[in-house]
Design an enzyme around this catalytic site. Structure first.
Site, PDB file in Angstrom:
ATOM      1  N   TYR A  42       0.839  -0.760   0.493  1.00 32.15           N
ATOM      2  CA  TYR A  42       0.298   0.080   0.059  1.00 32.15           C
ATOM      3  C   TYR A  42       0.867   1.239   0.095  1.00 32.15           C
ATOM      4  O   TYR A  42       0.382   2.032  -0.277  1.00 32.15           O
ATOM      5  CB  TYR A  42      -1.135  -0.082   1.467  1.00 32.15           C
ATOM      6  CG  TYR A  42      -2.049  -0.662   1.127  1.00 32.15           C
ATOM      7  CD1 TYR A  42      -2.609  -1.939   0.093  1.00 32.15           C
ATOM      8  CD2 TYR A  42      -2.430  -1.057   2.357  1.00 32.15           C
ATOM      9  CE1 TYR A  42      -3.475  -2.995  -0.132  1.00 32.15           C
ATOM     10  CE2 TYR A  42      -3.616  -2.167   2.488  1.00 32.15           C
ATOM     11  CZ  TYR A  42      -3.647  -3.165   1.532  1.00 32.15           C
ATOM     12  OH  TYR A  42      -4.692  -4.229   1.327  1.00 32.15           O
ATOM     13  N   HIS A 100      -0.026 -11.615   1.803  1.00 30.57           N
ATOM     14  CA  HIS A 100      -0.947 -10.841   1.108  1.00 30.57           C
ATOM     15  C   HIS A 100      -1.447 -11.684   0.811  1.00 30.57           C
ATOM     16  O   HIS A 100      -3.112 -11.535  -0.112  1.00 30.57           O
ATOM     17  CB  HIS A 100      -0.425  -9.197   0.444  1.00 30.57           C
ATOM     18  CG  HIS A 100      -1.037  -8.524   0.494  1.00 30.57           C
ATOM     19  ND1 HIS A 100      -1.203  -7.010   0.335  1.00 30.57           N
ATOM     20  CD2 HIS A 100      -2.724  -8.153   0.099  1.00 30.57           C
ATOM     21  CE1 HIS A 100      -1.529  -6.426   0.393  1.00 30.57           C
ATOM     22  NE2 HIS A 100      -2.899  -7.650   0.185  1.00 30.57           N
TER      23      HIS A 100
HETATM   24  N1  LIG Z   1      -6.153  -8.435   1.799  1.00 29.53           N
HETATM   25  C1  LIG Z   1      -6.270  -7.931   0.902  1.00 29.53           C
HETATM   26  O1  LIG Z   1      -5.833  -8.326  -0.358  1.00 29.53           O
HETATM   27  C2  LIG Z   1      -7.266  -7.003   0.649  1.00 29.53           C
HETATM   28  C3  LIG Z   1      -7.395  -6.409  -0.848  1.00 29.53           C
HETATM   29  C4  LIG Z   1      -8.417  -4.900  -0.673  1.00 29.53           C
HETATM   30  C5  LIG Z   1      -8.723  -4.862   0.175  1.00 29.53           C
HETATM   31  N2  LIG Z   1      -8.218  -4.751   1.590  1.00 29.53           N
HETATM   32  C6  LIG Z   1      -8.171  -4.107   3.052  1.00 29.53           C
HETATM   33  O2  LIG Z   1      -9.423  -3.275   3.063  1.00 29.53           O
HETATM   34  C7  LIG Z   1     -10.015  -2.764   2.713  1.00 29.53           C
HETATM   35  C8  LIG Z   1     -11.228  -2.118   2.091  1.00 29.53           C
HETATM   36  O3  LIG Z   1     -11.817  -2.352   1.683  1.00 29.53           O
HETATM   37  P1  LIG Z   1     -11.131  -0.620   0.339  1.00 29.53           P
HETATM   38  O4  LIG Z   1     -11.197   0.335   0.935  1.00 29.53           O
HETATM   39  O5  LIG Z   1     -11.116  -1.434  -1.240  1.00 29.53           O
HETATM   40  O6  LIG Z   1     -13.003  -0.811  -0.068  1.00 29.53           O
HETATM   41  P2  LIG Z   1     -14.742  -1.390   1.235  1.00 29.53           P
HETATM   42  O7  LIG Z   1     -14.012  -0.361   2.077  1.00 29.53           O
HETATM   43  O8  LIG Z   1     -15.302  -1.896   0.102  1.00 29.53           O
HETATM   44  O9  LIG Z   1     -15.054   1.356   0.169  1.00 29.53           O
HETATM   45  C9  LIG Z   1     -14.027   2.143   0.054  1.00 29.53           C
HETATM   46  C10 LIG Z   1     -15.335   3.078  -0.143  1.00 29.53           C
HETATM   47  O10 LIG Z   1     -16.378   2.700   0.781  1.00 29.53           O
HETATM   48  C11 LIG Z   1     -16.860   4.736   0.591  1.00 29.53           C
HETATM   49  N3  LIG Z   1     -17.256   4.916   1.784  1.00 29.53           N
HETATM   50  C12 LIG Z   1     -16.507   4.619   3.221  1.00 29.53           C
HETATM   51  N4  LIG Z   1     -17.315   3.692   4.328  1.00 29.53           N
HETATM   52  C13 LIG Z   1     -18.406   5.050   3.561  1.00 29.53           C
HETATM   53  C14 LIG Z   1     -19.423   4.899   4.780  1.00 29.53           C
HETATM   54  N5  LIG Z   1     -20.068   5.421   5.748  1.00 29.53           N
HETATM   55  N6  LIG Z   1     -21.150   6.035   3.935  1.00 29.53           N
HETATM   56  C15 LIG Z   1     -20.683   6.067   2.274  1.00 29.53           C
HETATM   57  N7  LIG Z   1     -19.552   5.491   1.633  1.00 29.53           N
HETATM   58  C16 LIG Z   1     -18.553   4.853   2.372  1.00 29.53           C
HETATM   59  C17 LIG Z   1     -15.098   4.695   0.517  1.00 29.53           C
HETATM   60  O11 LIG Z   1     -15.031   6.400   0.410  1.00 29.53           O
HETATM   61  P3  LIG Z   1     -15.369   7.979   1.378  1.00 29.53           P
HETATM   62  O12 LIG Z   1     -13.934   7.715   0.596  1.00 29.53           O
HETATM   63  O13 LIG Z   1     -15.774   8.895   0.246  1.00 29.53           O
HETATM   64  O14 LIG Z   1     -15.968   7.894   2.471  1.00 29.53           O
HETATM   65  C18 LIG Z   1     -14.393   4.372  -0.169  1.00 29.53           C
HETATM   66  O15 LIG Z   1     -14.774   4.844  -1.965  1.00 29.53           O
HETATM   67  C19 LIG Z   1      -8.739  -1.660   2.153  1.00 29.53           C
HETATM   68  O16 LIG Z   1      -8.528  -0.318   2.439  1.00 29.53           O
HETATM   69  C20 LIG Z   1      -7.382  -2.908   2.441  1.00 29.53           C
HETATM   70  O17 LIG Z   1      -7.477  -1.798   3.927  1.00 29.53           O
HETATM   71  C21 LIG Z   1      -7.380  -6.059   1.718  1.00 29.53           C
END
Ligand SMILES: NC(=O)c1ccc[n+]([C@@H]2O[C@H](COP(=O)([O-])OP(=O)(O)OC[C@H]3O[C@@H](n4cnc5c(N)ncnc54)[C@H](OP(=O)(O)O)[C@@H]3O)[C@@H](O)[C@H]2O)c1
Length: 270
Positions: A42, A100
């Site tokens: 990241y 990962h």
């Molecule tokens: N292990 C892996 O391979 C892997 C892969 C992918 C992700 N991850 C982890 O999982 C975490 C979460 O996944 P992600 O960040 O890709 O996607 P996510 O959490 O599903 O979605 C993030 C999106 O949701 C919006 N959001 C968040 N809270 C909200 C709310 N209360 N109301 C409306 N919109 C909201 C955010 O926009 P705003 O910024 O405008 O709030 C952002 O655009 C990652 O950050 C990472 O730490 C791990």
């Protein structure tokens, strides 16, 4: 921190670099989050570390996870890469260290990289060890290689459009905690009619319903956000209780719509 204190909600940090990443983690810690999810790939461990330091919180009040990237899954580079992560994070240890992806860049064996993961724990670089994006077949192999009870966590994609029930059940049977990543399918599920309907019934946002659904299934979840009001709402969702019928309605939205599909992804469980 011990196993029983892994907070149900963490702040995700994928894509959040530089000041955006710093501010997001700072706001989350101010709002009451005590769990942060980062990864070597990241490219934000430095700003995450700075946000933790500037928060003034005690180290043992926090649960910090990082993940070792695919090019470090060999016996030479693994431990130095973890030490580098700790240096960037300004920490002596992480609470959880994950592999990962089960896809080493140079085809190393699972035995090689899990030995290194275990060595990181033995050296005190992490409290707990785990994996991410592991399928049932990968988990079976990992369980056969690691000491009993040491595989703490599998971090996998879980949201209403990808409920991943078979894999979750296997983890539950084998005492492996599941962290559901991308809980909002990066925003997609927040527009879903069923979720919006349930949200309206409770007078909360769609995001709160989704977080409450993850937690109701015994999952830890790690949504990311750049906005204070969203960060706060996602934490407040821990107070929301859904009925069994609402949980079932959300379960039935599953359609296998996976977001994380890099070309090195494994053959997923159905
Ligand atoms: N292990 C892996 O391979 C892997 C892969 C992918 C992700 N991850 C982890 O999982 C975490 C979460 O996944 P992600 O960040 O890709 O996607 P996510 O959490 O599903 O979605 C993030 C999106 O949701 C919006 N959001 C968040 N809270 C909200 C709310 N209360 N109301 C409306 N919109 C909201 C955010 O926009 P705003 O910024 O405008 O709030 C952002 O655009 C990652 O950050 C990472 O730490 C791990």
């Amino acid at each position: 921190m011990t196993e029983s204190t892994m907070p149900k909600l963490g702040i995700g940090t994928y894509r959040l670099k530089e000041d955006v990443g710093y501010q997001s983690v700072r706001m989350a810690l101010e709002e009451g989050y005590r769990h942060i999810d980062t990864a070597q790939i990241y490219e934000n461990e430095v700003v995450v570390g700075r946000a933790i330091k500037d928060s003034g919180l005690e180290r043992d009040a926090l649960f910090v996870t990082t993940k070792v990237w695919r090019d470090k899954l060999n016996k030479t580079d693994f431990i130095p890469s973890v030490k580098e992560s700790l240096k960037k994070l300004q920490l002596d240890y992480v609470d959880l260290l994950l592999i990962h992806w089960p896809s080493p860049a140079n085809g190393e064996s699972m035995s090689e990289y899990l030995s290194a993961l275990l060595a990181a724990k033995e050296q005190g670089l992490t409290k707990e060890i785990g994996v991410s994006n592991f399928t049932i077949a990968h988990l079976k192999e990992a369980l056969s290689l690691l000491p009993e009870g040491s595989l703490f966590n599998n971090q996998i994609e879980v949201h209403p459009y990808l409920t991943n029930e078979t894999l979750r059940a296997f983890c539950a049977e084998n005492g492996i905690h599941v962290t559901g990543y991308m809980p909002f399918a990066v925003g997609k599920v927040l527009k879903d009619e069923t979720i919006l309907d349930i949200a309206e019934q409770h007078n909360v946002s769609a995001a709160e319903v989704v977080v409450a659904w993850e937690v109701a299934h015994g999952l830890v979840t790690i949504p990311s956000s750049t906005k204070r009001e969203n960060i706060a709402a996602n934490l407040k969702a821990l107070e929301l209780k859904l009925s069994a019928e609402e949980i079932k309605r959300i379960d039935s939205l599953n359609c296998g719509d996976r977001q994380a599909t890099p070309d090195f992804a494994p053959e997923w469980d159905q």
